[in-house]
Design a protein around this motif. Sequence first.
Motif, PDB file in Angstrom:
ATOM      1  N   VAL A 222      -0.942  -6.396   9.818  1.00 42.98           N
ATOM      2  CA  VAL A 222       0.004  -7.784   9.747  1.00 42.98           C
ATOM      3  C   VAL A 222      -0.696  -8.703   9.693  1.00 42.98           C
ATOM      4  O   VAL A 222      -0.197  -9.699   8.909  1.00 42.98           O
ATOM      5  CB  VAL A 222       0.577  -7.436  11.392  1.00 42.98           C
ATOM      6  N   MET A 223      -1.815  -9.004  10.214  1.00 46.03           N
ATOM      7  CA  MET A 223      -2.853 -10.314  10.023  1.00 46.03           C
ATOM      8  C   MET A 223      -2.733 -10.655   8.345  1.00 46.03           C
ATOM      9  O   MET A 223      -2.482 -11.521   7.970  1.00 46.03           O
ATOM     10  CB  MET A 223      -3.893 -10.250  10.745  1.00 46.03           C
ATOM     11  N   TYR A 224      -3.375  -9.624   7.571  1.00 48.03           N
ATOM     12  CA  TYR A 224      -3.693  -9.830   6.184  1.00 48.03           C
ATOM     13  C   TYR A 224      -2.545  -9.828   5.355  1.00 48.03           C
ATOM     14  O   TYR A 224      -2.766 -10.192   4.187  1.00 48.03           O
ATOM     15  CB  TYR A 224      -5.029  -9.237   5.666  1.00 48.03           C
ATOM     16  N   THR A 225      -1.518  -8.795   5.733  1.00 47.76           N
ATOM     17  CA  THR A 225      -0.282  -8.624   4.704  1.00 47.76           C
ATOM     18  C   THR A 225       0.679  -9.295   5.101  1.00 47.76           C
ATOM     19  O   THR A 225       1.623  -9.679   3.949  1.00 47.76           O
ATOM     20  CB  THR A 225       0.081  -7.026   4.974  1.00 47.76           C
ATOM     21  N   VAL A 226       0.922 -10.154   6.260  1.00 43.49           N
ATOM     22  CA  VAL A 226       2.009 -10.936   6.528  1.00 43.49           C
ATOM     23  C   VAL A 226       1.643 -12.418   7.040  1.00 43.49           C
ATOM     24  O   VAL A 226       2.054 -13.339   6.313  1.00 43.49           O
ATOM     25  CB  VAL A 226       2.857 -10.128   7.805  1.00 43.49           C
ATOM     26  N   VAL A 227       0.688 -12.517   7.944  1.00 42.70           N
ATOM     27  CA  VAL A 227       0.318 -13.697   8.507  1.00 42.70           C
ATOM     28  C   VAL A 227      -0.363 -14.641   7.352  1.00 42.70           C
ATOM     29  O   VAL A 227       0.019 -15.830   7.144  1.00 42.70           O
ATOM     30  CB  VAL A 227      -0.447 -13.636   9.593  1.00 42.70           C
ATOM     31  N   THR A 228      -1.295 -13.918   6.557  1.00 43.53           N
ATOM     32  CA  THR A 228      -2.055 -14.640   5.566  1.00 43.53           C
ATOM     33  C   THR A 228      -1.043 -15.260   4.539  1.00 43.53           C
ATOM     34  O   THR A 228      -1.451 -16.596   4.072  1.00 43.53           O
ATOM     35  CB  THR A 228      -3.146 -14.076   5.008  1.00 43.53           C
ATOM     36  N   PRO A 229      -0.197 -14.441   3.772  1.00 52.44           N
ATOM     37  CA  PRO A 229       0.756 -15.273   2.959  1.00 52.44           C
ATOM     38  C   PRO A 229       1.477 -16.240   3.459  1.00 52.44           C
ATOM     39  O   PRO A 229       1.852 -17.258   2.708  1.00 52.44           O
ATOM     40  CB  PRO A 229       1.617 -13.950   2.575  1.00 52.44           C
ATOM     41  N   VAL A 230       1.852 -16.314   4.795  1.00 52.41           N
ATOM     42  CA  VAL A 230       2.703 -17.519   5.218  1.00 52.41           C
ATOM     43  C   VAL A 230       1.792 -18.452   5.558  1.00 52.41           C
ATOM     44  O   VAL A 230       2.291 -19.666   5.375  1.00 52.41           O
ATOM     45  CB  VAL A 230       3.118 -16.889   6.794  1.00 52.41           C
ATOM     46  N   LEU A 231       0.456 -18.251   5.999  1.00 49.30           N
ATOM     47  CA  LEU A 231      -0.335 -19.388   6.197  1.00 49.30           C
ATOM     48  C   LEU A 231      -0.852 -20.149   5.073  1.00 49.30           C
ATOM     49  O   LEU A 231      -1.018 -21.344   5.098  1.00 49.30           O
ATOM     50  CB  LEU A 231      -1.375 -18.878   7.253  1.00 49.30           C
ATOM     51  N   ASN A 232      -1.015 -19.462   4.165  1.00 48.39           N
ATOM     52  CA  ASN A 232      -1.795 -19.962   2.830  1.00 48.39           C
ATOM     53  C   ASN A 232      -1.358 -21.392   2.205  1.00 48.39           C
ATOM     54  O   ASN A 232      -1.889 -22.088   2.082  1.00 48.39           O
ATOM     55  CB  ASN A 232      -1.816 -18.809   1.476  1.00 48.39           C
ATOM     56  N   PRO A 233       0.043 -21.354   1.985  1.00 49.28           N
ATOM     57  CA  PRO A 233       0.695 -22.805   1.248  1.00 49.28           C
ATOM     58  C   PRO A 233       0.658 -23.762   2.613  1.00 49.28           C
ATOM     59  O   PRO A 233       0.240 -25.061   2.021  1.00 49.28           O
ATOM     60  CB  PRO A 233       2.094 -22.397   1.185  1.00 49.28           C
TER      61      PRO A 233
END
Length: 279
Positions: free
Chosen positions: A246-257
């Motif tokens: 969940v961290m690298y498939t969901v949280v990372t794309p959310v936090l990047n921008p």
Amino acid sequence: MSMYILALLGNLLIILTVSSDSHLHTPMYLFLSNLSMVDIGFISTTVPRVIVDIQTHCTVISYVGCLTQMSLFIIFGCMDDMLLAVMAYDRFVAICHPLYYQVIMNPSRCGVLLLGCFLLSLVELLFHYVVALNFSNCEDYIEISNFFCGPSEVLKLVYFDTVTNSILRFTMGTLFGLLPISGIIFSYYKIVSSIMRSSSSSGKQKTFSTCGSHLSIVFLFYGTAIGVYFTSSLSYSPRSNAVASVMYTVVTPVLNPFIYSLRNKDIKTAFRKILSRAF
């Protein structure tokens, strides 16, 4: 659903901001906008299916659906890896060879780098497909201990032999994971060496500020991804594996921008211009 919508809006905002401001038409922001597009595809590979499964209370995926999800996951995931390495290379050239930056990072070179990221993603996909051909010899119904058909999960279904599974996992992880991160480490080693030789404190602060956003995403993405891919073959825990996924498939794309927009003055300035024109 909230995180998915947030990821879509945040990454689309980055793409819109970069494309609408001519001052941001540089290699750094070209790679950033491509990273945002890849992140949209990356999170769209897993989350919509999870939302549908939760609503319908159905946890079954077909053979074709599993391979399709795995294919998209590999393409977008590998492109994410490669783009992070390319962005590190871009920062290395800008900081260590500023006088030659426009010559080295010319439009054709940027296009070749982006094309190379896509082609390497296809190579990894083909490599997994060759391995996954044995998948058809499995039973009719098999349980996947995660919320999506990831490459590591498919390898477990294909090869029940622990030694073979570990060798394949470490081989593919080294080729398509450790090589990009080695390039990132080398680039930042050169960047840090160049900064240490500089006598300007303001220049050092500006450089660290520029690279801080990229490093934050690298640590977040690679830390969880490598943890899932390698440690699961040593001491597998379905719950911890799902949480890390969940961290690298969901949280990372959310936090990047948000990491890039909140820490980047150029992005914030361009965004204010868009708001002023809109209102």
